[in-house]
Write a protein that holds these residues in place. Structure first.
Motif, PDB file in Angstrom:
ATOM      1  N   ILE A  18      -0.159   6.430  -5.975  1.00  0.00           N
ATOM      2  CA  ILE A  18      -0.373   5.339  -5.013  1.00  0.00           C
ATOM      3  C   ILE A  18      -1.843   5.312  -4.583  1.00  0.00           C
TER       4      ILE A  18
ATOM      5  N   SER B  92       3.577   2.966 -10.472  1.00  0.00           N
ATOM      6  CA  SER B  92       3.186   2.105  -9.367  1.00  0.00           C
ATOM      7  C   SER B  92       2.461   0.859  -9.888  1.00  0.00           C
TER       8      SER B  92
ATOM      9  N   GLN C 186       2.869  -2.991  -6.547  1.00  0.00           N
ATOM     10  CA  GLN C 186       2.492  -2.594  -5.180  1.00  0.00           C
ATOM     11  C   GLN C 186       3.183  -3.552  -4.216  1.00  0.00           C
TER      12      GLN C 186
ATOM     13  N   CYS D  76      -3.327  -6.568  -6.195  1.00  0.00           N
ATOM     14  CA  CYS D  76      -3.211  -5.236  -5.598  1.00  0.00           C
ATOM     15  C   CYS D  76      -3.707  -4.108  -6.490  1.00  0.00           C
ATOM     16  N   THR D  77      -3.357  -4.145  -7.767  1.00  0.00           N
ATOM     17  CA  THR D  77      -3.450  -2.925  -8.581  1.00  0.00           C
ATOM     18  C   THR D  77      -4.761  -2.738  -9.320  1.00  0.00           C
TER      19      THR D  77
ATOM     20  N   GLN E 136      -4.376   2.207  -5.073  1.00  0.00           N
ATOM     21  CA  GLN E 136      -5.128   1.593  -3.972  1.00  0.00           C
ATOM     22  C   GLN E 136      -6.613   1.530  -4.308  1.00  0.00           C
TER      23      GLN E 136
ATOM     24  N   GLN F  91       0.826  -1.216   0.000  1.00  0.00           N
ATOM     25  CA  GLN F  91       0.000   0.000   0.000  1.00  0.00           C
ATOM     26  C   GLN F  91       0.857   1.262   0.000  1.00  0.00           C
ATOM     27  N   GLY F  92       2.169   1.117   0.149  1.00  0.00           N
ATOM     28  CA  GLY F  92       3.057   2.236  -0.131  1.00  0.00           C
ATOM     29  C   GLY F  92       3.512   3.050   1.051  1.00  0.00           C
TER      30      GLY F  92
END
Lengths: 765, 160
Positions: free
Chosen positions: A652, B95, B98, B136-137, A656, A485-486
């Motif tokens: 990010i 990104s 992740q 995740c993405t 998410q 999640q960064g």
């Protein structure tokens, strides 16, 4: 200007992850270690009569343990909210995957062979598998009545509200299990040291949860055990509580064998044994006026807890609080329970009770709209919570109330109203021409309380430290972990922005309980908003501490320097840092603890008051095309507008929100876990289907930023929010396209076929 | 069985059972742990490597079948000492990574796609990576990353 908040600097973990250098727990192979494995029950419920080991088998190179090996000062429990779950079953078996014996060996093949020489004699007992009837069952598997938890909310007078209403609308909604399906399976390694202490490392969200569990299980203090998070390949709540179980297992094997021991689950074991999202039933009864105003809502909210409590009480609490959705209802009664069954315990999963609650609330709103002859948009515009309104817990909303802004944004961006007309015309033309294709568009609005429920944050009192290192560098110490999640990028952004330094001047300490403070668990959409704020404050404290050498000066991040009243540089950060470092003879570390908001008032007995410091808001619009010959459901596109306060790192944040949205889409469309007599039937990626890139539509995220004063730079929690709303939006789109009642997740072609054949349910009086 | 493997432009000799999974040989015998295991049955693509430029799930390949072909793992993708492949750059920039566990396989599948089709549409990118699961993405940022890398590789845009 090097402030990076609101920009998207390169992820600090990026290079290691794109080059394959990043080491996950299964990649740590430097030390010689034994592989551990778990011998589990083969029945869903029963009594263990004996555990014996084949006397004719060669056990010399195999470590074996069972409940009798739990250290004398320890307790055979995996400690969470309650201590009801044993690490290793001794007499009672409550579900099919209950661990009973652990083995460890350097040779994996020998290990599998050895497991055949463990003899566990079990007297099987009848199991309880249907949570919806568990409270009336004569078979008791938990306590006196199979009810694990029971919470209620009463606001106003719901019966008087029903009396005053023009209409009563009732409906029943159901959701099934959902598997987190992090792509990295669970795994832990325990390394015993010569002084008798132990280091346990692995893929996990909450280092201090694991530490607490290990201390109780082993009967030792913090001097004898520490927990280290390894790079974690996805978690989504699935690595909140279960890692404590595996940690106890590797620790016991390592202590007995006096060698490092690693357990990495394969996918089948992980999918069967670890926790999943609770199945739920939501029974809604709502009193409404003819103009669409909600006056009273009664909701019965039941969750299938499985065999042990794990995180269920707090999942229940969150579901309860979000039970009527994000709408203004003056009279509310919500009755919420967790019921026990003889199935693997359900636990934390992104959304934490809210995806279930929101599915029920949103489907029910559409039903009310249909009964009243209003559009789904109209019923929401009439009832959506706005600033000054009170929630179901009587919490008055004041700041950062973005529901209406999100709804307006998503309606505009998706062309929702135009699509409703275009699709109606498309369907009419399609029907006239004999084409099987139908299109529909669906809407959902939802909110998610950010941070821990009630006074949870004040109870946790999360801490974060910031340390001045050599060369003016800064290191952040926190128990919050990066699981993708960064946070290893966004925390340094917060600190470096205070300092005016580049992102590369700030580093994150490895989360190791022996040297990071307990910031609270990495859960509940709290990390950036709550712990990030603490990191920001800690950085300011460090700046103030170094500034003591320059009386009257303030720190100007733009000049990266302490400045006088005229803005002239007194000392640069580099000079001030060098002087302070030298004077202290080394690093300078400051501690900062969460400061509770004095305005938050919460009555944990009545479940009334300020349930969360703030809510994040969102609205989704889904478009679908359905083939009535095959019942195939094709998502055409998906819009989501989300009020998250402030995007610290927009890329990010979008990532998410997109990822969470797709998990919500999977929840609604293809993800179905099948259980029979307590056994998971589809514990493989081949038959538990998560969305691929082809199943996923383009997900178009529209950010709404209504800042929250309590978060760093106005940021609110956003990790879980996107997962709450997609399923009901897709259900609404399917209903719009076909006229089917879609009151149950997931909407597979098979279920849609049945729904189109079935008569309408629920009632209107 | 003694097997000579051509991995990432070099030769590596291993002594392993012929039916040992290529995935395990890479991870255990060659110390190339960038290739990940997510399911062990060819569903998730975390173990993707390129054999003569074609993307395969190394969990389904007995090592004996990888003899004589050029094996590319994530460790062999970067060009030069500190340079990254454009796909690696864009996966960081957008990104597209992740948690990172699917990333090596995802990048290799993307490379195989771009080698075959240097100018894919977004839909073709989605088809190209459909054998690689990401939890995740939501794939959005991965498609963005591959799209941008394709442009760079075609020389349309300079990477900042």
């Amino acid at each position: 200007m090097s402030a990076t908040v609101g920009k998207s600097p390169l992820r600090t973990d990026g290079v290691a992850k794109v080059t394959g250098e990043a080491k996950y727990v299964d990649d740590l192979r430097d030390e010689e270690f034994l592989w551990g494995m778990t011998v589990r029950s083969k029945v869903a419920r029963g009594t263990i009569k004996s555990i014996t080991y084949d006397p004719d088998y060669e056990w010399t190179d195999i470590v074996r343990v069972d409940y009798r090996d739990v250290p004398a000062g320890g307790q055979n429990v995996v400690s969470h909210l309650t201590d009801d779950q044993p690490a290793l079953a001794s007499t009672e078996i409550r579900h099919m995957y209950e661990p009973i014996v652990l083995l460890a060996c350097a040779d994996l093949e020998r290990l599998a062979e050895a497991a055949k020489h463990v003899f566990i004699e079990v007297e099987p007992l009848e199991g309880l598998f249907d949570f919806e009837t568990a409270d009336k069952s004569e078979l008791i598997v938990y306590g006196d009545d199979n009810i694990m938890n029971h919470l209620t909310i009463a606001k106003g007078d719901v019966e008087a509200g029903f009396e005053a209403a023009d209409l009563i609308v009732e409906g029943v909604y159901r959701t099934g299990w959902q598997e987190q399906m992090y792509i990295e399976p669970q795994g832990m390694i325990a390394v015993p040291h010569e002084d008798g202490s132990l280091t346990v490392s692995g893929s996990l969200q909450c280092p201090f949860y694991v530490l607490t569990a290990l201390k109780k299980f082993l009967g030792v203090g913090e001097d004898k055990v520490n927990v280290v998070q390894t790079i974690t390949g996805g978690a989504f709540g699935g690595k909140e509580d279960y890692p404590s179980m595996i940690a106890c297992h590797v620790a016991l094997l390592a202590l007995k064998g006096q060698k490092p021991v690693k357990i990495v689950y394969d996918r089948a074991e992980d999918l069967a044994a670890t926790t999943k999202r609770h199945p739920a039933t939501m029974r809604h009864k709502t009193g409404v006026m003819r103009d669409g105003t909600l006056v009273a809502s009664r909701v019965e909210f039941d969750l299938d807890g499985g065999a042990y409590i794990t995180m269920s009480p707090v999942v229940l609490a969150r579901g309860l609080i979000h039970g009527v959705g994000c709408y203004r209802v003056p009279n509310v009664f919500i009755d919420a329970r967790v019921l026990a069954t003889s199935t693997p315990p359900n636990g934390a999963f992104r959304g934490f009770g809210n995806p279930q609650a929101t599915f029920g609330a949103e489907r029910h709103m559409d039903k009310i709209a249909e009964v009243l002859g209003l559009s789904p948009l109209e019923i929401r515009r009439i009832n959506l919570l706005k600033a000054g309104d009170t929630t179901a817990t009587d919490q008055q909303l004041d700041l950062s109330v973005g529901g209406a802004a999100c709804l307006d944004m998503v309606v505009e961006k998706s062309r929702y109203e135009a699509l409703r007309e275009e699709y109606a015309a498309f369907n009419a033309a399609s029907e006239a021409s004999g084409s099987p294709l139908r299109r529909g568009v669906g809407l959902s609005t939802f909110f998610h309380g950010a941070g821990f429920t009630g006074n949870g944050e004040a109870r946790i009192m999360g801490r974060a430290d910031v340390e001045l290192r050599e060369g003016g560098r800064v290191r952040i110490y926190t128990g919050s972990i990066d699981m993708g999640q960064g946070v290893n990028t966004t925390f340094p952004q917060l600190a470096s922005t205070e300092l005016g330094l580049g992102l590369d001047a700030v580093e994150m300490a490895v989360p190791d309980t022996s040297h990071v403070p307990d910031s609270g668990p990495t859960v509940a959409s709290r990390t950036l908003m709550v712990v990030g704020k603490v990191v920001q404050q800690a950085t300011r404290k460090l700046i103030a501490k170094l500034g003591e050498a320059y009386p009257g000066a303030t720190y100007d991040p733009d000049q990266q320097a302490y400045v006088d009243a005229d803005g002239a540089v007194v000392a640069s950060w580099q000079d001030a840092a060098a002087a302070a470092y030298e004077a202290a003879g080394g690093p300078i570390r400051v501690e900062q603890t969460y400061e509770p908001d004095p305005n938050v008032e919460w009555d944990g007995d009545k479940y009334l008051g300020d349930a969360y410091p703030v809510y994040s808001w969102a609205a989704d619009v889904a478009s679908v095309e359905i083939d009535l010959d095959t019942y195939e459901i094709d998502l055409l596109d998906f819009h989501t507008a989300e009020d998250i306060g402030k995007a610290i790192h927009p890329i990010i944040v979008e990532g998410q929100l997109e990822g969470g949205t797709l998990q919500g889409i999977g929840y609604g469309t293809c993800e179905e876990l099948h259980m029979k007599d307590g056994a998971v039937l589809n514990n493989r990626m081949t038959n538990y289907i998560i969305p691929t890139s082809l199943d996923s539509p383009e997900i178009l995220v529209h950010l709404v930023e209504l800042p929250f004063i309590g978060g760093p730079h106005g940021a609110k929690g956003l990790g879980e929010l996107p997962t709450d709303g997609p399923a009901p939006a897709i259900a609404a789109a399917i209903a719009h396209a076909t006229g089917a009642e879609v009151n149950e997740t997931s909407f597979t072609p098979e279920k849609l076929h049945r729904a189109l054949l079935a008569p309408k349910t629920g009632s209107v009086q | 069985m003694k097997i000579s493997l051509r991995i990432n432009g070099g030769l590596m000799d291993v002594d392993v059972p012929p039916m040992k999974r290529l995935l395990d040989v890479l991870r255990e015998d060659c110390d190339l742990t960038g290739t990940k295991e997510g399911c062990g049955e060819g569903e998730c693509g975390a173990c993707s490597v390129l054999l003569d430029g074609k993307v395969v799930n190394s969990c389904l390949v007995p090592v004996v079948q990888a003899q004589g072909v050029e094996i590319l793992t994530i460790e062999g993708l970067a060009e030069g000492e500190d340079g990254l492949h454009p796909l690696q750059d864009t996966f960081i920039k957008y990104s597209g990574t992740q948690c990172g566990i699917c990333t090596p396989g995802m990048i290799l599948a993307s490379k195989a796609l771009l080698d075959e089709n240097p100018d894919p549409t977004r839909e073709e990118i989605r088809e190209g990576i459909a054998g690689n699961l990401c939890r995740c993405t939501g794939y959005q940022k991965i498609v963005d990353a591959v799209d941008d890398a394709a442009k760079q590789l075609r020389g349309e845009e300079h990477h900042a």
